[in-house]
Design an enzyme around this catalytic site. Structure first.
Site, PDB file in Angstrom:
ATOM      1  N   LEU A  94     -24.198 -25.282 -18.165  1.00  0.00           N
ATOM      2  CA  LEU A  94     -23.369 -26.184 -18.004  1.00  0.00           C
ATOM      3  C   LEU A  94     -22.031 -26.317 -17.003  1.00  0.00           C
ATOM      4  CD1 LEU A  94     -23.694 -29.362 -16.290  1.00  0.00           C
ATOM      5  CD2 LEU A  94     -23.190 -30.306 -18.151  1.00  0.00           C
ATOM      6  N   TYR A  95     -21.837 -26.127 -15.785  1.00  0.00           N
ATOM      7  CA  TYR A  95     -20.528 -26.306 -15.307  1.00  0.00           C
ATOM      8  C   TYR A  95     -20.260 -27.425 -14.743  1.00  0.00           C
ATOM      9  CZ  TYR A  95     -20.555 -20.848 -15.168  1.00  0.00           C
ATOM     10  OH  TYR A  95     -20.494 -19.598 -15.569  1.00  0.00           O
ATOM     11  N   THR A 117     -27.129 -16.112 -18.163  1.00  0.00           N
ATOM     12  CA  THR A 117     -26.878 -15.266 -17.203  1.00  0.00           C
ATOM     13  C   THR A 117     -27.367 -15.922 -15.585  1.00  0.00           C
ATOM     14  OG1 THR A 117     -26.772 -13.120 -18.641  1.00  0.00           O
ATOM     15  CG2 THR A 117     -27.236 -12.624 -16.625  1.00  0.00           C
ATOM     16  N   ALA A 118     -26.408 -16.514 -15.023  1.00  0.00           N
ATOM     17  CA  ALA A 118     -26.883 -16.097 -13.412  1.00  0.00           C
ATOM     18  C   ALA A 118     -27.716 -14.882 -12.936  1.00  0.00           C
ATOM     19  CB  ALA A 118     -25.965 -17.094 -12.583  1.00  0.00           C
ATOM     20  N   SER A 141     -28.782 -20.811 -17.443  1.00  0.00           N
ATOM     21  CA  SER A 141     -27.768 -20.868 -16.470  1.00  0.00           C
ATOM     22  C   SER A 141     -28.095 -21.982 -15.667  1.00  0.00           C
ATOM     23  CB  SER A 141     -27.386 -19.609 -15.640  1.00  0.00           C
ATOM     24  OG  SER A 141     -26.352 -19.824 -14.821  1.00  0.00           O
ATOM     25  N   SER A 162     -16.717 -16.976 -27.274  1.00  0.00           N
ATOM     26  CA  SER A 162     -16.191 -15.743 -26.211  1.00  0.00           C
ATOM     27  C   SER A 162     -15.538 -16.118 -25.277  1.00  0.00           C
ATOM     28  CB  SER A 162     -18.243 -16.462 -25.352  1.00  0.00           C
ATOM     29  OG  SER A 162     -18.348 -15.712 -24.560  1.00  0.00           O
ATOM     30  N   ARG A 222     -12.759 -11.170 -10.121  1.00  0.00           N
ATOM     31  CA  ARG A 222     -14.213 -10.362 -10.350  1.00  0.00           C
ATOM     32  C   ARG A 222     -13.843  -9.325  -8.953  1.00  0.00           C
ATOM     33  NH1 ARG A 222     -18.800 -14.057 -12.666  1.00  0.00           N
ATOM     34  NH2 ARG A 222     -17.441 -14.873 -14.315  1.00  0.00           N
ATOM     35  N   THR A 257     -19.993 -24.626 -20.215  1.00  0.00           N
ATOM     36  CA  THR A 257     -18.661 -23.966 -20.424  1.00  0.00           C
ATOM     37  C   THR A 257     -17.521 -24.331 -20.362  1.00  0.00           C
ATOM     38  OG1 THR A 257     -20.631 -22.009 -19.245  1.00  0.00           O
ATOM     39  CG2 THR A 257     -18.152 -21.778 -18.563  1.00  0.00           C
TER      40      THR A 257
END
Length: 260
Positions: free
Chosen positions: A127-128, A77-78, A105, A251, A163, A154
């Protein structure tokens, strides 16, 4: 005193800044998937048996060689310092105390070095992948040097979900907070562009061309186990097996990416 997760959510809404609460609690578009996630969980019923000796109970299990206290681990979670000044360090300490794994994150407000040092348990690194692969490579090296035990890639965020609450709030990090793990390449701050600072950051920095062929590249820059986070269908789970992936996280990103 809170005694269940719903109680914590009520208290969070009272205590947190609206922008922070909306960031943590929102989903993409009309939040249909977010609501369905909660409803689906409530529809799970357990079949139980009676007259079985339960005087000794043990929820522990093993995953990738780690013995953990229960078959539940802490998802990445960021921006946790928006909720508490100790941020990810507090979560790491709690994970260690509970005998569990924390996934940190990429977009944490605390460095991976501090987090690993704070916990007695294993830390995995989410990892992004950045457009600039050298940044990604250095980020992996940084996480490895800190002592993380796995890379959690991810795979369901080539573009950021829309969002709407973040757009309305023109979400950005509060003053004094940054993406600490990216400070070494001056990528530690969000820049608001019209709506959400996070949306602008993702569009500018993360690689939307990421595909299965990049798994080989990732293998070439790390010896750690690779877990894919964001698998949502049978076909991709089978592909993960073909690519010798050590684990998957099934997920839909908490309903924050694709709605419905």
């Amino acid at each position: 005193e809170p005694i269940n997760i719903s109680d914590f959510e009520i208290l969070a809404k009272e205590k947190l800044d609206k922008k922070a609460f909306d960031y943590y609690s929102s989903g993409a578009d009309e939040e249909i998937t977010l609501k369905e996630n909660c409803n689906a969980f409530k529809r799970i019923f357990l079949k139980y048996r009676v007259l079985v000796d339960v005087s000794k109970r043990d929820l522990s299990t093993e995953i990738l060689g780690h013995k953990i206290s229960m078959p539940v681990i802490i998802a990445p979670t960021a921006f946790q310092k928006m909720a508490n000044a100790d941020g990810e360090v507090a979560t790491a300490k709690a994970a260690g105390k509970a005998g569990n794994i924390m996934i940190l994150s990429t977009l944490s407000n605390t460095s991976v070095e501090e987090v690993v040092k704070a916990t007695s348990g294993p830390v995995w690194f989410q990892l992004y992948v950045f457009r600039d692969r050298e940044i990604t490579k250095e980020l992996i090296k940084k996480a490895e040097a800190a002592g993380v035990k796995a890379i959690v890639l991810t795979v369901d965020a080539p573009l950021l979900g829309q969002r709407e609450r973040d757009k309305r709030n023109k979400f950005n990090l509060p003053q004094g907070l940054e993406i600490t793990n990216l400070s070494f390449v001056s990528k530690s701050n969000l820049i608001v562009k019209n709506d959400s600072g996070l949306a602008g950051y993702v569009t500018e920095n993360l690689d939307p061309s990421l595909s299965w062929k990049d798994i080989d590249w990732l293998r070439s820059v790390t010896t750690l186990p690779i877990i894919l986070k964001g698998i949502a269908c049978k076909e991709d789970a089978l592909l993960a097996v073909e690519y010798d992936i050590e684990g998957i996280v099934v997920s839909n990103h908490g309903g924050r990416q694709l709605d419905t």
